[in-house]
Design an enzyme around this catalytic site. Structure first.
Site, PDB file in Angstrom:
ATOM      1  N   ASP A 113       0.867  -1.175   0.000  1.00  0.00           N
ATOM      2  CA  ASP A 113       0.000   0.000   0.000  1.00  0.00           C
ATOM      3  C   ASP A 113       0.911   1.234   0.000  1.00  0.00           C
ATOM      4  O   ASP A 113       2.132   1.128   0.173  1.00  0.00           O
ATOM      5  CB  ASP A 113      -0.981   0.006   1.175  1.00  0.00           C
TER       6      ASP A 113
HETATM    7  C1  NOJ Z   1      -3.910   4.090  -0.087  1.00  0.00           C
HETATM    8  C2  NOJ Z   1      -5.101   3.176   0.000  1.00  0.00           C
HETATM    9  O1  NOJ Z   1      -5.101   2.495   1.245  1.00  0.00           O
HETATM   10  C3  NOJ Z   1      -5.141   2.160  -1.114  1.00  0.00           C
HETATM   11  O2  NOJ Z   1      -6.330   1.426  -1.026  1.00  0.00           O
HETATM   12  C4  NOJ Z   1      -5.023   2.847  -2.445  1.00  0.00           C
HETATM   13  O3  NOJ Z   1      -5.124   1.911  -3.479  1.00  0.00           O
HETATM   14  C5  NOJ Z   1      -3.695   3.584  -2.488  1.00  0.00           C
HETATM   15  N1  NOJ Z   1      -3.683   4.581  -1.433  1.00  0.00           N
HETATM   16  C6  NOJ Z   1      -3.444   4.263  -3.830  1.00  0.00           C
HETATM   17  O4  NOJ Z   1      -4.285   5.321  -4.016  1.00  0.00           O
END
Ligand code: NOJ
Length: 751
Positions: A288
């Site tokens: 993430d």
């Molecule tokens: C953080 C989020 O937790 C995740 O779900 C997302 O895909 C990413 N940012 C990218 O935007």
């Protein structure tokens, strides 16, 4: 210049086809061949993902300047970018790596296409309320068609995190509280995004996220720590991920939380043992955003270098915006802390996804301006968005058949959200513009319904941006008097209340999940002058609204329904569409009951006693406001003649008669639950194991059949071993998780 570029493109595509794309040798050989040509830096580059050259969803590390990223692209040190949108931009970046880097390995373009691209479908939690797997799949299909037409080939969806905490803003992004429903929805969404042919130019790679346990953020606070026992992990949290892997999901995103005291991003048990070894997941794991870097902030690693080491060893294959791999993996290999074999394994996973998408055959296959111009927001997509929006609406209360609206009635409409063209889009609106949803007022206009509108009060102060906090109006009541007078002079009042579109979603946790701002007070004032109130709720999470449940005769849950919101709501209010949605998540009476969910365990003090020493609150009931699976219709459904049989193999077949005893055609979601009454490990009082959505004409009766295989009666031990135990089971069928007919059976053997 243009024609020179074009020839260059043709030539490079041809080289791809001959050398890599259409070769007769299998994909593994192609990957091995390509790997053998790559330098260590180029391999590590494939494990590196950068954000587009602007800040979107999180703090961009200071070092990540655009110039450096551009240099890395040219060297082949980038495997993927996220948040770059539009054919023109995608093509520009793809041309850099294809034409200027040594091996020309195409980029993956990732984006959070969560519930549509330009055409927005309902938020995922709302869609889950439809229990209509075909419609959900179709919605993801449309999202993929639109996103792929703009150059995107990879979505960070579906979020398959089960959650029992409506304070957590990201419940809007998931399939609700139940692992069985969540698994079915995960599968439908992945099939929709990835289609039947991943190499087509309108299908995109999907991501099951966040692996694992992110939905267990303590006290519902975003990015908070997580603590999950293994029994819950295997039986509740992992099943939708397993369903995703079985549906060939191409990537899995890890989570910001902890598992057994280790950040999920650094957990070998989750990523290697369970996901890759036990489940044979063949895609790759994306971290993430900055989750590798954050391992140091958790206190698990001393610095970014150790974080890179631990994450790579644990099986995180690609680094999203931590800059950990690009900065430190080479050194770690040279120091012998990480083997090149481990790097090869990660890179080959990434390359295989690129092969499966057909990017080596044509890196520009998603870059077609004509598709981009013609496919977005078209009529077919709008029609489908309306279809699933209607199906997502849940009728929570309808005393004395106040709904549907009667012709000739004088109608008042109150509430800021009734006139809101942005909030119904919900969070994650990616390629869609503000002010593009059909508002409730417009939906009524489109059906030629006359009404008098009065706002009552503003919900928030000023315009809310995606990256900003929402400031709720708690002071300005100047519109109350006018709204009361409009309500008083009408036969029926539709009050549209709930949350602003950015009050749920990532980083939007709430401690108080009642109606925000002055809306509760407004509702009570309106109710004091007119008792025929229809409360239309618009929100991204279950709300705790006990006063409304007691005092308002009709309540309709409309969530955030996307582009076609107002049209869908108007069709339900007027009866043009008979509501059929069922709650995918329990609505609590108060925050103090959280976590509250239907598939709980029996306690030793479950039954009410004459004395005080039983499991209860002294100030609130145990029961929810509305249970999981709950939802009404304008017609009446009658259940009768339940029958259950079991054979020597432990297979169960069950049936029940369902009659539409009302006067309008309607759809019902018939739900089957089981209870393993006595087992080695305590099992939930109920577990959903089957559902069918059927449409019946007035007077029509249908026999609804279910069959349960052995697997549906078993469970995982805390060690992750799947067991099926014989003995007594309750089989329950009915209209929601609390209103069920029960038959007890005895399973003697599972042969
Ligand atoms: C953080 C989020 O937790 C995740 O779900 C997302 O895909 C990413 N940012 C990218 O935007």
């Amino acid at each position: 210049m243009a024609s020179k570029n074009y020839i260059l493109l043709l030539v490079s595509s041809l080289i791809y086809s001959i050398t890599l794309g259409q070769s007769s040798i299998g994909m593994d050989n192609k990957v091995t061949h390509l790997l053998s040509q790559m330098t260590l830096e180029e391999k590590i580059g494939q494990m590196n993902q950068y954000n587009g050259f602007w800040e979107v969803t999180g703090p961009t590390p200071k070092e990540g300047n655009a110039k450096e990223k551009y240099e890395h692209l040219k060297k082949g040190w980038v495997g993927s970018v996220l948040n770059v949108r539009g054919v023109e931009n995608v093509r520009k970046l793809q041309e850099i790596v294809v034409n200027e880097s040594r091996l020309g390995i195409p980029l993956l373009f990732g984006s959070d296409v969560i519930h549509g691209y330009k055409t927005l479908a309902p938020i995922p939690l709302a869609e889950s309320a439809s229990w209509d797997l075909e419609a959900i799949k179709n919605s993801a299909r449309i999202a993929a068609i639109e996103a792929s037409a703009t150059g995107i080939n990879w979505t960070f969806a579906p979020m398959v995190d089960i959650s029992r905490d409506p304070r957590w803003g990201r419940v809007m992004e998931g399939g609700g509280e139940d692992p069985f429903l969540g698994s079915a929805i995960a599968k439908a969404r992945i099939n929709g995004f990835q289609g039947s042919d991943l190499s087509a130019n309108n299908t995109i790679a999907a991501t099951a996220k966040h692996f694992a346990g992110y939905g267990w953020s303590e006290s519902g606070r975003e990015y908070n720590t997580t603590s999950v026992d293994d029994y819950t992990l295997y039986n509740v949290i992992l099943p939708p991920f397993k369903a995703a892997v079985d549906s060939d999901v191409q990537t899995v995103m890890n989570s910001f939380g902890l598992y057994n005291g280790i950040p999920a991003t650094g957990s070998s048990k989750l990523q290697r043992d369970i996901l890759k070894d036990r489940w044979n997941f063949e895609g790759f794991v994306i971290s993430d955003w900055a989750s590798i870097k954050e391992m140091t902030l958790h206190g698990h690693t001393v610095d970014l270098k150790e974080a890179a080491e631990k994450a790579a060893i644990a099986g995180s294959d690609m680094d999203m915006e931590s800059y950990a791999y690009i900065k430190h993996l080479k050194e770690l290999v040279q120091e012998g802390k990480i083997s090149e074999k481990l790097i090869d394994e990660a890179v080959s996973r990434i390359l295989k996804v690129k092969f499966r998408l057909g990017l080596f055959e044509d890196p520009y296959k998603y870059c077609n301006e004509t598709r981009e111009q013609n496919l977005l927001y078209n009529e077919v997509h709008q029609k489908a968005a309306l279809d699933i929006a209607k199906k997502s609406i849940v009728l929570l209360k309808n005393d004395n058949n106040l709904l549907p609206l009667q012709k000739g009635n004088k109608i008042a409409v109150i509430g800021d959200l009734a006139d809101d063209k942005t909030s119904p889009l919900g969070s994650w609106r990616i390629g869609s513009d503000d002010e593009t949803a059909i508002s409730v007022l417009e939906g009524l206009d489109n059906l030629n319904i006359d009404y008098n509108y009065s706002r009552g009060c503003k919900l928030v102060e000023g315009k809310v941006e995606f990256t900003q906090e929402v400031i709720v109006n708690t002071t300005d009541k100047t519109g109350f008097e006018e709204a009361k007078s409009v309500a008083e002079n009408s036969d029926i009042v539709i009050v549209v209340l709930g949350e602003h579109g950015f009050m749920s979603g990532e980083a939007r946790s709430r401690t108080d999940i009642s109606l925000p701002g002055l809306q509760q007070e407004l509702l009570e004032e309106i109710r004091s002058v007119n008792s025929n109130v229809v409360l239309v709720l618009m929100n991204g999470r279950p709300l705790a609204i006990p006063w409304a449940e007691k005092n308002i005769p009709a309540i309709v849950e409309t969530w955030q329904l996307g582009s076609q919101s107002g049209n869908a709501i108007a069709e339900v209010l007027t009866g043009k569409y008979n509501p059929s949605g069922k709650l995918p998540m329990t609505f609590p009476r108060s925050v103090g009951q959280i976590p509250i969910y239907y598939n709980q365990f029996s306690t030793g003090r479950q039954e009410k006693e004459s004395h005080v020493f039983w499991s209860h609150y002294i100030d609130e009931e145990n029961t929810p406001l509305w249970p999981f699976g709950y939802g009404l219709s304008y017609t009446e459904f009658e259940y009768s003649n339940m029958s259950v049989k079991t054979n020597n193999n432990g297979e169960v077949s069950a049936s029940i008669s369902l009659k539409n005893a009302g006067s309008s055609t309607g759809e019902e979601v018939v739900q089957l639950y089981i209870q393993d009454i006595k087992s080695s490990y305590v099992r939930p009082v109920k577990e959903l194991k089957g559902f069918k959505k059927v449409s019946l004409a007035p007077g029509e009766t249908q026999v609804i059949n279910f069959s349960l295989a052995k697997e549906q009666l078993g469970y995982y031990t805390p060690e992750g071993k799947f067991v099926s135990e014989t003995g007594e089971f309750n089989i329950m069928i009915g209209t929601n998780s609390q209103k069920l007919s029960t038959t007890k059976i005895n399973i003697a053997s599972f042969n």
